[in-house]
Design a protein around this motif. Structure first.
Motif, short mmCIF file in Angstrom:
data_model
loop_
_atom_site.label_atom_id
_atom_site.label_comp_id
_atom_site.label_asym_id
_atom_site.label_seq_id
_atom_site.Cartn_x
_atom_site.Cartn_y
_atom_site.Cartn_z
N GLN A 69 40.09 33.87 43.27
CA GLN A 69 39.26 35.27 42.86
C GLN A 69 40.25 35.92 41.63
O GLN A 69 39.97 36.89 41.29
N ILE A 70 41.54 35.62 41.73
CA ILE A 70 42.53 36.07 40.76
C ILE A 70 42.41 35.78 39.21
O ILE A 70 42.34 34.24 38.96
N GLU A 71 42.03 36.52 38.50
CA GLU A 71 41.95 36.17 36.99
C GLU A 71 43.20 36.22 36.54
O GLU A 71 43.95 36.98 36.46
N ILE A 72 43.33 34.96 35.71
CA ILE A 72 44.48 34.94 34.75
C ILE A 72 44.75 35.80 33.44
O ILE A 72 43.64 35.83 32.72
N PRO A 73 45.58 36.53 33.28
CA PRO A 73 45.49 37.35 31.95
C PRO A 73 45.34 36.47 30.74
O PRO A 73 46.13 35.36 30.83
N PRO A 74 44.89 37.02 29.85
CA PRO A 74 44.61 36.25 28.49
C PRO A 74 45.85 35.70 27.78
O PRO A 74 45.94 34.93 27.23
#
Length: 76
Positions: A69-74
């Motif tokens: 569920q954790i989105e990786i920063p761009p």
């Protein structure tokens, strides 16, 4: 005379074999005791692992998001 020497040699050989068997029996008994202790230790560890596993299953999930569920920063 030859007969007596042969009998003595056979008796020495028999004594040697009896001593060897006695040592082997002692070694087997010691190994058996070690095996019994290891089996008891293994059973204890299995019971403890089962308890820990059960406790982990009953723990409530945390409010933190899972790794999926954790989105990786761009910028990564």
């Amino acid at each position: 005379m030859n007969q007596i020497l042969l009998q003595e040699a056979l008796m020495e050989r028999l004594d040697y074999l009896e001593v060897k068997v006695a040592y082997q029996e002692d070694t087997i008994e010691k190994l058996n005791q070690i095996l019994i202790e290891q089996q008891q230790s293994l059973e204890l560890m299995e019971r403890k692992m089962s308890i820990v596993s059960d406790k982990l299953k009953t723990l409530q999930t945390s409010d933190l998001p899972s790794a999926d569920q954790i989105e990786i920063p761009p910028h990564y």
